[in-house]
Design an enzyme around this catalytic site. Structure first.
Site, PDB file in Angstrom:
ATOM      1  N   PRO A  88      -9.228  63.521  17.058  1.00 49.56           N
ATOM      2  CA  PRO A  88      -9.015  63.017  18.426  1.00 49.56           C
ATOM      3  C   PRO A  88     -10.311  62.493  19.043  1.00 49.56           C
ATOM      4  O   PRO A  88     -10.285  61.836  20.077  1.00 49.56           O
ATOM      5  CB  PRO A  88      -8.491  64.247  19.178  1.00 49.56           C
ATOM      6  CG  PRO A  88      -8.867  65.424  18.357  1.00 49.56           C
ATOM      7  CD  PRO A  88      -8.972  64.962  16.944  1.00 49.56           C
ATOM      8  N   GLU A 115      -9.031  74.188  14.153  1.00 53.74           N
ATOM      9  CA  GLU A 115      -9.951  73.675  15.185  1.00 53.74           C
ATOM     10  C   GLU A 115     -10.639  72.389  14.730  1.00 53.74           C
ATOM     11  O   GLU A 115     -11.390  71.783  15.485  1.00 53.74           O
ATOM     12  CB  GLU A 115     -11.010  74.731  15.535  1.00 53.74           C
ATOM     13  CG  GLU A 115     -10.489  75.878  16.368  1.00 53.74           C
ATOM     14  CD  GLU A 115      -9.783  75.411  17.633  1.00 53.74           C
ATOM     15  OE1 GLU A 115     -10.290  74.512  18.310  1.00 53.74           O
ATOM     16  OE2 GLU A 115      -8.705  75.955  17.928  1.00 53.74           O
ATOM     17  N   ARG A 152       1.783  47.280   6.781  1.00 57.25           N
ATOM     18  CA  ARG A 152       2.578  46.109   7.199  1.00 57.25           C
ATOM     19  C   ARG A 152       1.703  44.875   7.412  1.00 57.25           C
ATOM     20  O   ARG A 152       2.211  43.761   7.553  1.00 57.25           O
ATOM     21  CB  ARG A 152       3.481  46.418   8.396  1.00 57.25           C
ATOM     22  CG  ARG A 152       2.822  46.803   9.650  1.00 57.25           C
ATOM     23  CD  ARG A 152       3.845  47.409  10.611  1.00 57.25           C
ATOM     24  NE  ARG A 152       4.965  46.527  10.919  1.00 57.25           N
ATOM     25  CZ  ARG A 152       4.898  45.497  11.743  1.00 57.25           C
ATOM     26  NH1 ARG A 152       3.747  45.200  12.329  1.00 57.25           N
ATOM     27  NH2 ARG A 152       5.947  44.750  11.983  1.00 57.25           N
ATOM     28  N   ASP A 167       4.531  40.121  16.601  1.00 59.26           N
ATOM     29  CA  ASP A 167       4.618  41.468  17.173  1.00 59.26           C
ATOM     30  C   ASP A 167       3.587  41.678  18.277  1.00 59.26           C
ATOM     31  O   ASP A 167       2.593  40.960  18.354  1.00 59.26           O
ATOM     32  CB  ASP A 167       4.374  42.523  16.083  1.00 59.26           C
ATOM     33  CG  ASP A 167       5.617  42.790  15.265  1.00 59.26           C
ATOM     34  OD1 ASP A 167       6.719  42.619  15.800  1.00 59.26           O
ATOM     35  OD2 ASP A 167       5.475  43.157  14.085  1.00 59.26           O
TER      36      ASP A 167
HETATM   37  N1  SAM Z   1     -10.565  70.981  18.154  1.00 66.03           N
HETATM   38  C1  SAM Z   1     -10.307  69.590  17.910  1.00 66.03           C
HETATM   39  C2  SAM Z   1     -10.731  68.782  19.144  1.00 66.03           C
HETATM   40  O1  SAM Z   1     -10.398  69.218  20.249  1.00 66.03           O
HETATM   41  O2  SAM Z   1     -11.328  67.707  18.986  1.00 66.03           O
HETATM   42  C3  SAM Z   1      -8.846  69.322  17.658  1.00 66.03           C
HETATM   43  C4  SAM Z   1      -8.356  69.839  16.349  1.00 66.03           C
HETATM   44  S1  SAM Z   1      -6.678  69.428  16.053  1.00 66.03           S
HETATM   45  C5  SAM Z   1      -5.816  70.815  16.651  1.00 66.03           C
HETATM   46  C6  SAM Z   1      -6.532  69.574  14.297  1.00 66.03           C
HETATM   47  C7  SAM Z   1      -6.641  68.259  13.539  1.00 66.03           C
HETATM   48  O3  SAM Z   1      -5.582  67.378  13.927  1.00 66.03           O
HETATM   49  C8  SAM Z   1      -7.889  67.459  13.741  1.00 66.03           C
HETATM   50  O4  SAM Z   1      -8.953  67.927  12.942  1.00 66.03           O
HETATM   51  C9  SAM Z   1      -7.459  66.068  13.349  1.00 66.03           C
HETATM   52  O5  SAM Z   1      -7.539  65.859  11.956  1.00 66.03           O
HETATM   53  C10 SAM Z   1      -6.010  66.044  13.768  1.00 66.03           C
HETATM   54  N2  SAM Z   1      -5.795  65.355  15.051  1.00 66.03           N
HETATM   55  C11 SAM Z   1      -5.451  65.926  16.226  1.00 66.03           C
HETATM   56  N3  SAM Z   1      -5.313  65.020  17.194  1.00 66.03           N
HETATM   57  C12 SAM Z   1      -5.582  63.823  16.638  1.00 66.03           C
HETATM   58  C13 SAM Z   1      -5.615  62.499  17.129  1.00 66.03           C
HETATM   59  N4  SAM Z   1      -5.366  62.222  18.408  1.00 66.03           N
HETATM   60  N5  SAM Z   1      -5.926  61.492  16.286  1.00 66.03           N
HETATM   61  C14 SAM Z   1      -6.202  61.756  14.987  1.00 66.03           C
HETATM   62  N6  SAM Z   1      -6.193  63.004  14.449  1.00 66.03           N
HETATM   63  C15 SAM Z   1      -5.880  64.018  15.261  1.00 66.03           C
END
Ligand code: SAM
Length: 242
Positions: A88, A115, A152, A167
């Site tokens: 994220p 995490e 795609r 698109d």
């Molecule tokens: N503690 C992290 C933070 O707040 O930045 C979030 C960890 S999340 C619960 C677990 C995993 O989900 C991340 O390591 C990532 O690979 C994936 N993930 C969660 N949200 C994401 C997003 N918006 N985009 C891409 N991957 C995401």
């Protein structure tokens, strides 16, 4: 295009890419999705891949050793294109990013869990991508979105390239409105211009509608779109319709 997806939940990908457009793309060899279970590189008898955070706090953190060993195993195949950590905190996924990534022959997508990644894994990534400003339970769903959106863009995956180019986001605007049979449904009729068969008029109407709905629904995108006098005229011509 080869996609290597590194995950501790390979079962989540079962059947996801087997049907419809991506299923055909796999069968014809245009894409090849390889799921890598990085628990195979886990430590000890239990193949451990995570541990509690130094400094305390909730949740578990992905250990650097198993994940990096998995990435390095894939690197032994030769050039692999960018290694992308799903996070994220990564750069936001946009159509322009999707188009850039579709030019590579191979991508490695690394799914986090819990995490997230031990910070010392990050140097192994060429970039980190976020699919939006919200938090998922794991990177697997983000990886699926990347595979779908990138595939795609690969010539031959979607039968008609026109449909990709029209698109939303491709040319900078949202897509125009679509209608199919029946002509009248629940007192709503298809716009007359689409029934008359004048292709130039239809093209102009669609362009005007695309501009109008981008301005209304996504003023942030509209503000960055350069429009010509012709575009402004088309915009005026569809204002007040519906
Ligand atoms: N503690 C992290 C933070 O707040 O930045 C979030 C960890 S999340 C619960 C677990 C995993 O989900 C991340 O390591 C990532 O690979 C994936 N993930 C969660 N949200 C994401 C997003 N918006 N985009 C891409 N991957 C995401």
């Amino acid at each position: 295009m080869i996609f290597d997806i590194i995950t501790i939940f390979p079962g989540l990908f079962e059947n996801v890419f087997n049907d419809s457009i991506l299923g055909s793309a796999q069968k014809s060899g245009l894409i090849n999705v390889q799921i890598r279970h990085f628990r195979d590189f886990g430590e000890g008898r239990h193949k451990t891949v995570d541990d509690s955070p130094f400094g305390g706090g909730p949740g578990m953190v992905l250990k650097p050793g198993p994940l990096v060993s998995c990435i390095r195993e894939i690197r032994k195949d030769g050039p692999i294109g960018p290694v992308i950590g799903l996070s994220p905190q990564g750069i936001p996924l946009r159509q322009t990013v999707v188009e850039e990534l579709s030019r590579f022959d191979r991508l490695v997508l690394v799914c986090g869990r819990y995490e997230g990644f031990d910070e010392r894994i990050l140097p192994e990534f060429d970039l980190e991508i976020s699919i939006g400003d919200y938090v998922l339970t794991g990177g697997e769903f983000a990886a699926m979105i990347l595979v779908d959106s990138i595939s795609r863009m690969i010539p031959g995956v979607v039968g008609k390239i026109d449909s990709v180019e029209q698109d939303s986001f491709f040319g900078g605007l949202l897509d125009y409105p679509h209608y199919t049979r029946p002509y009248e449904w629940e007192n709503q009729r298809v716009p007359q211009v689409l029934m008359e068969g004048n292709h130039e008029k239809i093209r102009k109407w669609r362009r005007g509608k695309a501009i109008l709905r981008t301005a209304i629904r996504r003023p942030d995108i509209f503000a960055k779109t350069s429009t010509s006098q012709i575009d402004r005229d088309l915009f005026q011509s569809v204002l007040g319709e519906d």
